[in-house]
Design a protein around this motif. Structure first.
Motif, PDB file in Angstrom:
ATOM      1  N   GLU A  25       0.870  -1.195   0.000  1.00  0.00           N
ATOM      2  CA  GLU A  25       0.000   0.000   0.000  1.00  0.00           C
ATOM      3  C   GLU A  25       0.897   1.232   0.000  1.00  0.00           C
ATOM      4  N   PRO A  26       0.525   2.263  -0.797  1.00  0.00           N
ATOM      5  CA  PRO A  26       1.348   3.477  -0.771  1.00  0.00           C
ATOM      6  C   PRO A  26       1.220   4.171   0.585  1.00  0.00           C
ATOM      7  N   GLU A  33       2.502  12.820  -2.574  1.00  0.00           N
ATOM      8  CA  GLU A  33       3.382  13.087  -3.699  1.00  0.00           C
ATOM      9  C   GLU A  33       2.649  12.816  -5.016  1.00  0.00           C
ATOM     10  N   SER A  34       1.926  11.726  -5.054  1.00  0.00           N
ATOM     11  CA  SER A  34       1.169  11.385  -6.253  1.00  0.00           C
ATOM     12  C   SER A  34       0.076  12.425  -6.527  1.00  0.00           C
ATOM     13  N   ALA A  39      -1.963  17.123  -9.341  1.00  0.00           N
ATOM     14  CA  ALA A  39      -2.430  18.508  -9.255  1.00  0.00           C
ATOM     15  C   ALA A  39      -1.544  19.416 -10.104  1.00  0.00           C
ATOM     16  N   GLY A  40      -0.246  19.182 -10.073  1.00  0.00           N
ATOM     17  CA  GLY A  40       0.688  19.963 -10.886  1.00  0.00           C
ATOM     18  C   GLY A  40       0.392  19.805 -12.369  1.00  0.00           C
TER      19      GLY A  40
END
Length: 172
Positions: A25-26, A33-34, A39-40
């Motif tokens: 699991e992340p 970060e993801s 969003a970026g």
């Protein structure tokens, strides 16, 4: 040989499935970060879209401003042409009026001379003043003529000089 290829493909699919299913699991940091990365990317796409929209709006506004400026220049040109024509017409009318008044002044002087009202020996002050006041000469010219006639009345010896002043004044 086709069996061997089939076994390799099945083994590769199995290994990929095992790796995918056993992925940990992340962590929250990885999730942030993801999300920040996504969003970026979204902000970049939105900025690109906004830049394209602004560029298109600027182009449209520039075209409209150019059309409005052209229309304004055309209207100003037409107005200037009309004003020039009006000024020309007024100048022509004024010139005609001045010529008419000048001719009237000359006729008045000629009448006085022909009728013998204004000579070095003969001077009919009252008749000449009445004819000046009843003329269509400008008030300024009338005042100047009456002043010259008053000068002749006050000093008859200057009649020849004053008659020349009258000629100069009324012949303008």
């Amino acid at each position: 040989m086709s069996r061997l290829i089939l076994i390799i493909i099945i083994a590769g699919l199995g290994a990929g499935a095992y790796y995918y299913l056993n992925q940990p699991e992340p962590t929250p940091a990885e999730k942030l970060e993801s999300a920040a990365k996504e969003a970026g990317e979204a902000i970049g796409e939105a900025a690109t879209a906004a830049q394209e929209a602004a560029s298109e709006a600027l182009s449209t506004a520039t075209d409209q401003a150019s059309e409005a400026a052209s229309a304004a220049v055309e209207q100003a040109g037409e107005a200037a042409e009309q004003a020039g024509q009006t000024a020309t017409d007024l100048a022509n009318q004024a010139g005609d009026q001045v010529a008419s008044l000048s001719a009237q002044g000359q006729e008045l002087l000629d009448t006085w001379l022909q009728e013998g009202m204004l000579t070095a020996e003969q001077f009919d002050y009252d008749a000449m003043v009445d004819s000046v006041k009843n003329s269509q000469l400008s008030q300024d010219i009338q005042d100047q003529v009456i002043k010259i006639l008053d000068g002749i009345k006050d000093a008859p010896e200057t009649a020849a000089l004053k008659i020349q002043e009258l000629r100069d004044l009324l012949a303008q």
